[in-house]
Design an enzyme around this catalytic site. Structure first.
Site, mmCIF file in Angstrom:
data_model
loop_
_atom_site.group_PDB
_atom_site.id
_atom_site.type_symbol
_atom_site.label_atom_id
_atom_site.label_comp_id
_atom_site.label_asym_id
_atom_site.label_seq_id
_atom_site.Cartn_x
_atom_site.Cartn_y
_atom_site.Cartn_z
ATOM 1 N N HIS A 460 10.317 -47.344 -12.214
ATOM 2 C CA HIS A 460 11.405 -48.007 -12.844
ATOM 3 C C HIS A 460 10.960 -49.484 -13.439
ATOM 4 O O HIS A 460 11.524 -50.067 -14.257
ATOM 5 C CB HIS A 460 12.594 -48.047 -11.785
ATOM 6 C CG HIS A 460 13.081 -46.595 -11.616
ATOM 7 N ND1 HIS A 460 13.616 -46.139 -10.594
ATOM 8 C CD2 HIS A 460 13.254 -45.820 -12.762
ATOM 9 C CE1 HIS A 460 14.064 -44.938 -10.849
ATOM 10 N NE2 HIS A 460 13.792 -44.649 -11.931
ATOM 11 N N GLU A 697 9.369 -28.789 -39.787
ATOM 12 C CA GLU A 697 8.716 -28.939 -38.441
ATOM 13 C C GLU A 697 7.903 -27.592 -38.083
ATOM 14 O O GLU A 697 7.150 -27.655 -37.260
ATOM 15 C CB GLU A 697 10.091 -29.094 -37.531
ATOM 16 C CG GLU A 697 10.868 -30.250 -37.709
ATOM 17 C CD GLU A 697 12.057 -30.269 -36.706
ATOM 18 O OE1 GLU A 697 12.092 -30.923 -35.810
ATOM 19 O OE2 GLU A 697 13.003 -29.201 -37.042
ATOM 20 N N ASP A 721 7.359 -31.889 -33.971
ATOM 21 C CA ASP A 721 7.352 -30.392 -33.674
ATOM 22 C C ASP A 721 6.469 -29.828 -34.629
ATOM 23 O O ASP A 721 5.447 -28.999 -34.130
ATOM 24 C CB ASP A 721 8.587 -29.844 -34.173
ATOM 25 C CG ASP A 721 9.672 -29.919 -32.625
ATOM 26 O OD1 ASP A 721 9.123 -29.436 -31.709
ATOM 27 O OD2 ASP A 721 10.802 -30.201 -33.196
ATOM 28 N N CYS A 768 10.445 -38.387 -40.278
ATOM 29 C CA CYS A 768 11.190 -38.678 -39.517
ATOM 30 C C CYS A 768 10.670 -38.426 -37.904
ATOM 31 O O CYS A 768 11.596 -38.743 -37.039
ATOM 32 C CB CYS A 768 12.754 -38.224 -39.477
ATOM 33 S SG CYS A 768 12.800 -36.403 -39.267
HETATM 34 C C1 PEP Z 1 10.402 -34.002 -34.720
HETATM 35 O O1 PEP Z 1 10.167 -32.902 -34.273
HETATM 36 O O2 PEP Z 1 9.456 -34.638 -35.616
HETATM 37 C C2 PEP Z 1 11.679 -34.584 -34.907
HETATM 38 C C3 PEP Z 1 12.098 -35.873 -35.553
HETATM 39 O O3 PEP Z 1 12.625 -33.894 -34.165
HETATM 40 P P1 PEP Z 1 12.896 -33.925 -32.596
HETATM 41 O O4 PEP Z 1 12.005 -35.130 -32.161
HETATM 42 O O5 PEP Z 1 14.327 -34.387 -32.416
HETATM 43 O O6 PEP Z 1 12.737 -32.542 -32.112
HETATM 44 MG MG MG Z 2 11.707 -31.634 -33.951
#
Ligand code: PEP
Ligand code: MG
Length: 836
Positions: A460, A697, A721, A768
């Site tokens: 922590h 993904e 992913d 993203c």
């Molecule tokens: C990803 O898979 O890169 C993504 C942005 O979605 P999450 O991390 O929410 O699965």
């Molecule tokens: Mg994802």
């Protein structure tokens, strides 16, 4: 083999071993079992068997059942001290006995008067071979009543979900990256409290009530362990399902969670006690950064407590009052706490009400100890048990217990539980260990960093250091104690080095590095308001990923030009039912308002798999990452999808929100969502066009991007992913974490393919996933054709500043070279060279 039945060997009140006021039994040091507070005067055989031993003083006996289970029955506590008085053994070693045969007669009156307790533990001592499948506790039992059922350990896993009486049980594999540590333990306990049934979790030969987070932690459950959840009571099935689903859902402890991403520290800390000749001590990075300062020593005096109490009632009351006071400080502390602080307080609050601690302290007070002494022995015993698991993460939690110990002891002594210690400006704090409350109580305006001898990168304290932005090293070893107060130091936490008494040249180099780092940050922040473009003028949208309304504010202050991924799961998790259209609209609207007209890409619910919701009837899956998750869930529960689409459509101004579909694997899925969106548009009378994009993904989406892009308005690559599916490496499995790198050329090839497929149809591609927050990756992404990067809100200024230094031809050349690398490590080396 059928379960082995053990019947009650005496008449009395059957109770959990936890209530036995002797750690040897209560902590299952001899094995698991139950205890009976006798109301009769004779001990009988709980099963057919052979007498293995009768203790010389006649107070204890061990039998072996025909199946090989060895059962120790120990009449009363400390009864060995009677030297045989009051006991009459009726059998000899080696004798064969039948269930119910009398074994030892005893003088109950004498035991009550002359021994600390008459409670009689009935223990399975070879619990490495046999485990308790069910037991009867908290009720009166007569001789011959069912007391326990045992099963061979090797057969236990095979017979999951056996239902016995009003009890159910199920064996699951724990998917939590760091096992059951403090926070999961506290949440499991909270989930079970919604039911009246008793729920326990067993691992190997040990069992813990989920009401006790400490006992749960002490099981030492790790990722991939089999555990058996047992529930007994009127709503046992529901209780078991709730606990199992919670654990199987991963509890947000996947590889992408900040706590999970830090490697678990092996419990190996440098043993050397002398300072190295070059003055450079090495440790583990808890929070990166460079600092120059002078050593400040943080030492706490042991709090003295008298052992003898002033009467059981008075000491109990004193402890109750102190615990309540510390609990309310911990649980109801200021609302401006960060998420990390909040999580720590939540774990501490759970520990303060943990029956494993409070019951042990209560028992010690009953024996005449003072409240402080009792609390200290209870916390130290549990801290030792956590350290004994050998699991670094559990050992770190032992520090939390010691922290609470001090707070309660100070409260009992009438002192302020917060120990505020002031240090001069520019202090690098050195400590044997720092407890979370110490760090929260420190005036961090005078502290520029800290180093501790022990600790771990996931403790922590480490999490708090990172949130406070203080460079910190842990596990430096005992040589740290050699440093005198006031010694000049350079702490290069990112490099894992504490430089003691550096020479002028080293100081000058560190000063330059600090100044450069500060200038970079300041300049990046000052320029964060500028539109994000490469040096040669190519527009790259610098968006931020948001997980809550609060994030939107941080993103805007850091110059985010929009939100490239709103993870809407925050609204749907940890509740009893899905939010309705009005609630969702209100939340999305709040975020849209904060973004003040900037684009808001709302990802449709990515739930299921590692993020389950209790109200969705999704059966447990062997392989959730490949199961019902992402848009597959939305399509399986069309009302929920419809409600979310309507909520997004209701946000004003119309058009600020774009809709993004997670985990798309086929065009058919996109078409199904498009049809659902059209229906929602029609039903709500929405007039303006709605942008509908997909997340890439899955490898399937990447290689068919040219087809998907014909019908999707934009594509955004979820590299977290995508990487896990391309490399066939579970993103929640620390065993493969080191190789799970999105800069693997195979992932980059699919990113390139996605960009090409999108561009061929006039669509843009963003990223993203985690690669968008990685400065080494961003130039390659741009070179591959990405035109939007959505990163962590705090990193937006750095990403924008980085993009401003790039040119498209350079990025393209870099991406081209990266695609021909043999590994992610080679790509990283190339990218590092490029940055230089
Ligand atoms: C990803 O898979 O890169 C993504 C942005 O979605 P999450 O991390 O929410 O699965
Ligand atoms: Mg994802």
């Amino acid at each position: 083999m059928a379960a082995i039945l053990l019947t009650s060997p005496m008449q009395g009140w059957a109770t959990s071993l936890d209530t036995v006021p002797d750690a040897v039994f209560a902590e299952r040091m001899m094995g698991d079992g139950v205890a009976i507070d006798p109301t009769g005067d004779c001990l009988h055989a709980p099963c057919d068997g052979v007498v293995l031993s009768v203790h010389a003083s006649g107070h204890a006996i061990t039998l072996r059942s025909p199946e090989g289970a060895e059962i120790l029955m120990h009449i009363g506590l400390d009864t060995v001290a009677l030297g045989g008085r009051g006991f009459t053994p009726l059998v000899e070693e080696g004798a064969s006995v039948d269930r119910g045969d009398p074994l030892i007669r005893f003088d109950l009156d004498l035991l009550v008067c002359e021994t600390p307790a008459v409670i009689t533990p009935v223990i399975v001592t070879n619990s490495d071979r046999f485990t308790i499948q069910g037991h009867e506790i908290d009720r009166l039992v007569a001789i011959g009543d069912t007391l326990m059922t045992l099963v061979r350990r090797d057969e236990r896993a095979a017979d999951a979900a056996i239902v016995a009486g009003d009890g159910v049980r199920r064996t699951i594999v724990v998917p939590l990256a760091h096992g059951i540590h403090a926070r999961p333990a506290a949440r499991i306990g909270a989930a079970a409290r919604a039911f009246v049934s008793e729920v326990s979790i067993a691992k190997d030969d040990r069992i813990a009530s989920v009401r006790s987070p400490v006992a749960l932690m002490a099981l030492g459950v790790r990722l991939g362990d089999d555990v058996t959840i047992e529930a007994t009571g009127p709503d046992a099935a529901e209780a078991l399902a709730a606990v199992a689903d919670l654990i199987l859902g991963g509890m947000g402890e996947g590889a992408d969670s900040p706590a999970a991403s830090a490697p678990a520290l092996p419990l190996v800390i440098p043993a050397t006690t002398t300072l190295p000749a070059d003055g450079r001590l090495r440790g583990v990075t808890a929070s990166p950064g460079i600092a120059i300062g002078e050593a400040g020593l943080f030492r706490l005096a042991e709090i003295a407590v008298a052992q003898a109490g002033n009467g059981v009632e008075a000491e109990r009351r004193a402890l109750d009052v102190a615990l309540a006071a510390v609990f309310s400080r911990v649980a109801f502390r200021s609302t401006d706490a960060t998420e990390a602080e909040g999580a720590i307080r939540e774990a501490h609050a759970a520990l303060l009400t943990d029956p494993a601690l409070t019951d042990a302290a209560d028992a010690a007070i009953a024996r005449g100890d003072s409240a402080g002494f009792a609390w200290r022995s209870a916390t130290r015993a549990q801290a030792d048990a956590l350290r004994a698991t050998g699991n670094a993460r559990m050992a770190e939690r032992a520090d939390d217990l010691l922290d609470l110990e001090r707070q309660v002891l100070r409260t009992l002594a009438g002192e302020d539980p917060d120990e505020r210690i002031a240090f001069p400006h520019g202090t690098i704090l050195l400590a044997d260990d720092l407890l979370p409350s110490h760090l929260l109580g420190l005036d961090t305006t005078t502290i520029v960093g800290f180093c501790v001898e022990r600790g771990g990168p996931t403790s922590h304290v480490a999490i708090l250091a990172a949130t406070m932005g203080l460079p910190a090293l842990v596990a430096v070893g005992s040589a740290l104690a050699r440093i005198a107060a006031g010694t000049p130091l350079i702490l290069d936490a990112g490099a894992g080095v504490l430089h003691v008494a550096p020479d002028a040249a080293s100081l000058a180099t560190a000063q330059t590095a600090i100044a450069a780092q500060r200038d970079r940050r300041t300049a990046a922040l000052a320029d964060a308001g500028r539109e994000c473009r490469t040096q040669d003028g190519v527009r790259i949208e610098a968006f931020a990923n948001l997980g809550s309304a609060d994030d939107a504010d941080i993103a805007i202050r850091n110059g985010a030009e929009g939100c490239g991924l709103l993870r809407t799961e925050f609204l749907f998790l940890e509740r009893e039912s899905a939010p309705d259209v009005a609630e969702q609209t209100a939340e999305y609207q709040r975020i849209a308002d904060t973004l003040a007209g900037r684009p808001l890409i709302v990802r449709l619910l990515d739930i299921g798999g590692d993020k389950p919701a209790p109200y969705l009837p999704i059966a447990a899956e062997d392989n959730p990452a490949l199961g019902l998750r992402g848009i597959r869930v939305g399509l399986a529960f069309p009302d929920m999808l419809d409600a979310q689409l309507r909520a997004i459509l209701a946000v004003r101004p119309a058009g600020q929100c774009r809709v993004m579909v997670p985990m798309v694997a086929s065009l058919a899925e996109l078409r199904a969502v498009r049809a659902a969106l059209d229906r929602a548009i029609e039903a709500t009378g929405h007039r303006d066009p709605v942008s509908l994009g997909i997340m890439v993904e899955t490898p399937a989406a990447a290689v068919t991007a040219h087809l998907l892009a014909r019908e999707a308005d934009f594509l955004s690559i979820g590299t977290n992913d995508l990487t896990q599916y391309v490399l066939a490496m579970d993103r929640g499995n620390p065993a493969v974490a080191a190789s799970l790198d999105g800069l693997h050329p195979a992932v980059l090839a699919l990113i390139g393919q996605t960009c090409d497929g999108a561009a061929a149809n006039g669509r843009w591609t963003g990223v993203c996933g985690g690669l968008a927050s990685d400065p080494l990756a961003v130039p390659i992404l741009i070179g591959l054709g990405v035109t939007e990067v959505s990163s962590a809100p705090a990193l937006v200024p750095e990403i924008k500043a980085l993009v401003a230094t790039l040119t498209l031809p350079d990025c393209r050349a870099l991406a081209h070279d990266a695609l021909s690398c043999g590994s992610a490590a080679e790509v990283r080396a190339l990218a590092r060279e490029f940055r230089r």
